[in-house]
Design an enzyme around this catalytic site. Structure first.
Site, PDB file in Angstrom:
ATOM      1  N   GLU A  92      -2.708  11.327   3.262  1.00  0.00           N
ATOM      2  CA  GLU A  92      -3.788  11.206   4.229  1.00  0.00           C
ATOM      3  C   GLU A  92      -3.797  12.475   5.069  1.00  0.00           C
ATOM      4  OE1 GLU A  92      -4.815   7.508   6.322  1.00  0.00           O
ATOM      5  OE2 GLU A  92      -3.015   6.644   5.413  1.00  0.00           O
ATOM      6  N   GLU A 108       0.848  -1.192   0.000  1.00  0.00           N
ATOM      7  CA  GLU A 108       0.000   0.000   0.000  1.00  0.00           C
ATOM      8  C   GLU A 108       0.883   1.241   0.000  1.00  0.00           C
ATOM      9  OE1 GLU A 108      -2.990   2.335   3.082  1.00  0.00           O
ATOM     10  OE2 GLU A 108      -2.932   0.146   3.106  1.00  0.00           O
TER      11      GLU A 108
END
Length: 230
Positions: A171, A166
């Site tokens: 974020e 990932e």
């Protein structure tokens, strides 16, 4: 082992506007300096993009990644079609519209919030490249806008997370900063290894301006940045 990854745009409980561009690069090129972005944007060939300038989701490029299923202990569940109203288009952008509404997920549970998530999984994936997403992110308590890449064969019985890999391009960290990270695991093990790539802070809230969030990925390194900074 390096794997092909697909893009996931998961903008949880937020309004967001996105533009995605993917450019081919030479994986042997490790000369990165202050002229890097100008060189990438002028010299490499655009191979995939979506400007979100229509009135609906282009299903030749994206799929809804929700099926009204809750994950990661989140408070919301995700739409599985345009009819749910959590993804809207204004002719210039894609807008995630969170809602306070009672819905039943495929696990049979009832939830109070809905949102939307789209991905290229099963449609298009890439190994190495320059990826750029123009976005305005929402901020506030419990809001976690995120744009990341998952292994193209995730989830499957032979390649589950975190081994599938990932790359978190961004974020939300707080109302004035974002961060990037890499998640992976040694082959055949469930050990979760997370490597942070650092934070990017702004002198304004992230919901006040658009920014270009980008990733440069070769067989030697990953570099993330915002606008003209690395």
């Amino acid at each position: 082992m390096k794997r092909l990854l697909s893009i996931v745009l998961s903008l949880l409980m937020i309004f967001s506007v996105l533009t995605v561009n993917i450019v081919t690069v030479n994986a042997e090129d490790n000369q990165v300096n202050q002229t890097f972005l100008d060189r990438v944007r002028s010299d490499f060939d655009l191979v995939w993009s979506d400007e979100f300038n229509g009135d609906t989701l282009d299903t030749t490029k994206w799929q809804f990644d929700g099926q009204m299923c809750r994950r990661n202990s989140e408070l919301q569940i995700y739409a599985d079609s345009m009819e749910d109203g959590n993804l809207q288009f204004d002719g210039q952008s894609a807008v995630i519209v969170p809602k306070i509404e009672s819905r039943v997920a495929i696990d049979g549970r009832k939830y109070k919030y809905t949102s939307a998530e789209i991905s290229t999984q099963g449609i298009q994936s890439w190994k190495y490249g320059y990826f750029e997403i123009r976005a305005k992110l929402s901020c506030g308590k419990n809001l976690v806008p995120a744009i990341w890449m998952m292994g193209y064969d995730y989830p499957s019985g032979t390649c589950d997370w975190p081994y599938s890999g990932e790359i978190d391009i961004l974020e939300r960290k707080d109302d004035k900063s974002v961060y990037s990270s890499l998640h992976h695991s040694p082959y055949g093990k469930k050990t979760h290894i997370a490597t942070g790539a650092g934070d990017q802070s702004f002198d304004h809230k992230i919901n006040e301006q658009f920014h270009n969030y980008w990733l440069f990925w070769t067989d030697k390194y990953l570099i993330v940045g915002v606008d003209d900074s690395m």
